[in-house]
Write an enzyme that holds these catalytic residues in place. Structure first.
Site, PDB file in Angstrom:
ATOM      1  N   LYS A 132     153.244  61.578   7.066  1.00  0.00           N
ATOM      2  CA  LYS A 132     153.034  62.800   6.292  1.00  0.00           C
ATOM      3  C   LYS A 132     151.659  63.359   6.643  1.00  0.00           C
ATOM      4  O   LYS A 132     150.643  62.939   6.104  1.00  0.00           O
ATOM      5  CB  LYS A 132     153.109  62.494   4.795  1.00  0.00           C
ATOM      6  CG  LYS A 132     154.487  62.080   4.305  1.00  0.00           C
ATOM      7  CD  LYS A 132     154.461  61.787   2.817  1.00  0.00           C
ATOM      8  CE  LYS A 132     155.802  61.288   2.302  1.00  0.00           C
ATOM      9  NZ  LYS A 132     156.850  62.320   2.306  1.00  0.00           N
ATOM     10  N   ARG A 189     166.335  56.064   0.764  1.00  0.00           N
ATOM     11  CA  ARG A 189     167.741  55.661   0.919  1.00  0.00           C
ATOM     12  C   ARG A 189     167.843  54.314   1.626  1.00  0.00           C
ATOM     13  O   ARG A 189     168.769  53.539   1.379  1.00  0.00           O
ATOM     14  CB  ARG A 189     168.512  56.759   1.658  1.00  0.00           C
ATOM     15  CG  ARG A 189     168.096  56.993   3.094  1.00  0.00           C
ATOM     16  CD  ARG A 189     168.554  58.338   3.639  1.00  0.00           C
ATOM     17  NE  ARG A 189     167.700  59.415   3.150  1.00  0.00           N
ATOM     18  CZ  ARG A 189     167.812  60.693   3.534  1.00  0.00           C
ATOM     19  NH1 ARG A 189     168.764  61.049   4.387  1.00  0.00           N
ATOM     20  NH2 ARG A 189     167.005  61.614   3.060  1.00  0.00           N
TER      21      ARG A 189
END
Length: 532
Positions: free
Chosen positions: A282, A357
């Site tokens: 990020k 996930r």
């Protein structure tokens, strides 16, 4: 069995006396003066006089000197209109928070909260009390660092009429204590910095919290077991190998209520203690706030604390807190790797920043296996996660999004949560998992069965919050338990990226309130037969 540890921000006491000298301020939360009962006539008179000279009294927090009241102070926090199309019970929630913030600025240490019943919303008193307690929460780092700041007030009073006193003490206050204690746990874990609530320390916190209680705790920590049984989670954990204080923990929780079990909830919570994005890092200032990526697991722990306090009958709840740090380094997993999931699906990594996930899929697969092999009674499977920025873009902040698989949709699980959230100011929006979401996840070559993610942010991906839900269904093997199966399993994914709370700010504890309302409301032993 040890008595449950209560984690309220301060003691709460019920009184029927507006002039009770134990308090130093009266905080009135109401729609308007016309809605007040006769027992509050003294408040009506003083606020009416103020209105004669200040028309803003119905729209802003006001402070009045009232000599006959405790501390000679009355704070009136109006809800504003509550009967328009756009209004809901959150008007009371907002007014209670604003009122508490005002009494704190005034220096009150023992406010008395007064919330009359309302004809439009039956739960205004519970919602307002929960909101006040939310505003009084003190972060765990502050409590541990400065013993003079453990609480913001010494006590919170809660006014009721004489005729309602028994119900208030035995029902409303009991429910508020259970729910708010759970939300406080969720705030402790979800809001704390990535070192204070690194995975091993979360495990320590949870083990201490539930020691000797109605909640059983099992912690899986060794790399070998994680790699063998939860390979997708282990891939995310790989980069922490050289940093023991960041090593993953899979925290398994189990609560079984008294009596014959007729329902089983199975909850998997995302607990990414810090999300750097991994190799797909990020960049550009987007990493700040990523310690809040554990709010799904935090809500899971909080819901178990609510179970521990309220002890609902006839229900079993099994939980998994997937605590892992998505670090970057020589050992980190990278795009293009193919990893075989617990369910035997070959997963090609498309983006290491889609780690949520990855963390939840294998524990979800275990839940699926247990539901079938152990023949668990009436199972409902859930994942709870701050999973996608797309959830915020699609629905805005403040709302959880729930999406059902076929069996859950047939049973209207999403609608049940939506209705529960509307009642108690824990709002949901309903989304739908479509065929396009499953198509999106299909492998793009013969090498892999599924593609874990594309390489664009979810906010820039069509159906960016539904696609991960479809991925978890397929990668966990739940697609074999749809409406066309001989063993259908209900599964609902809850994305709380928007509802988990502002940053900077205090986490909300969503969706604990809605879950409690939807699944526990008729199961709590009370002296009177009323519901959440």
């Amino acid at each position: 069995m040890a008595a449950p540890r209560i984690t309220l921000p301060c003691p709460v006491a019920v009184t029927t006396d507006l002039r009770n000298a134990d308090y130093d301020c009266v905080l009135l939360v109401a729609e308007n003066l016309d809605s007040l009962p006769s027992e509050l006539a003294v408040l009506i008179n003083h606020v009416s006089k103020l209105r004669e000279v200040d028309k803003s009294v119905d729209n802003e927090v006001s402070v009045l000197r009232v000599d006959e009241l405790p501390g000679k102070r009355l704070v009136f926090s109006p809800t504003g209109p509550i009967n328009r199309d756009q209004d809901d019970i959150r008007r009371f929630q907002d007014a209670a928070v604003s009122g508490i913030k005002k009494v704190l600025r005034m220096g009150s240490k023992s406010p008395l909260l007064v919330v009359p019943s309302n004809s439009l919303y039956e739960d205004t008193r519970l919602v307002s009390l929960l909101a006040a307690l939310h505003a009084l929460y003190v972060p765990i780092e502050v409590r541990e660092a400065d013993k003079t700041r453990v609480t913001k007030v010494d006590t919170l009073g809660f006014w009721t009429t004489e005729t309602s006193r028994e119900e208030t003490e035995n029902v409303l206050l009991k429910v508020a204590t259970g729910v708010e204690s759970g939300r406080a746990v969720a705030r402790d874990i979800g809001g704390s910095d990535p070192e204070r609530m690194a995975a091993p320390r979360v495990a320590e916190y949870v083990q201490e919290l539930f020691a000797g209680s109605a909640v059983q705790v099992n912690v899986i920590s060794d790399f070998e077991t994680l790699e063998r049984d939860f390979p997708l989670l282990a891939a995310v954990n790989r980069a922490t190998r050289a940093v023991p204080r960041h090593h993953a923990r899979l925290i398994q929780l189990d609560y079984t209520g008294h009596g014959e079990i007729d329902t089983t909830l199975m909850i998997v919570g995302k607990g990414v203690t810090y999300d750097t994005g991994g190799a797909d890092i990020k960049a550009g200032g987007f990493m700040a706030g990523m310690h809040r990526d554990k709010c799904g697991a935090a809500a899971t722990a909080g819901f178990f604390q609510t179970l521990n306090i309220l002890r609902p009958k006839g229900i079993r709840v099994i939980g998994s807190m997937c605590m892992v740090r998505n670090s970057v380094g020589a050992e980190c997993y990278v795009s293009d790797e193919i990893i075989t999931s617990r369910a035997g699906k070959r997963i090609r990594i498309g983006n290491t920043d889609a780690e949520g996930r990855m963390a939840m899929t294998d524990p979800l697969c275990l839940m699926k296996e247990r539901a079938v092999k152990e023949n668990l009674v009436n199972p409902y499977l859930f994942t709870i996660a701050t999973l996608t920025g797309h959830a915020i873009r699609a629905m805005g902040p403040s709302y959880s999004i729930v999406m059902d698989n076929g069996p859950a949709r047939k049973d209207m699980v999403a609608q049940k949560l939506f209705a529960a959230g509307e009642k108690l100011a824990d709002p949901f929006e309903i989304s739908t998992i479509r065929r396009e979401d499953f198509e999106f996840n299909k492998g793009k070559s013969e090498y892999e069965d599924l593609l874990q993610a594309n390489n664009a942010p979810s906010t820039m991906t069509n159906r960016g919050h539904q696609v991960p839900a479809a991925f978890m269904i397929e990668a966990s093997g739940l697609e074999k338990h749809g409406i066309d199966s001989a063993t259908p399993l209900r599964y609902s994914h809850i994305d709380i990226a928007g509802s988990s709370g502002p940053f900077p700010g205090i986490p909300t504890g969503a969706p604990i309130v809605a879950l409690a309302k939807a699944f526990l409301s008729t199961r709590i032993s009370r002296d009177r037969d009323t519901h959440l």
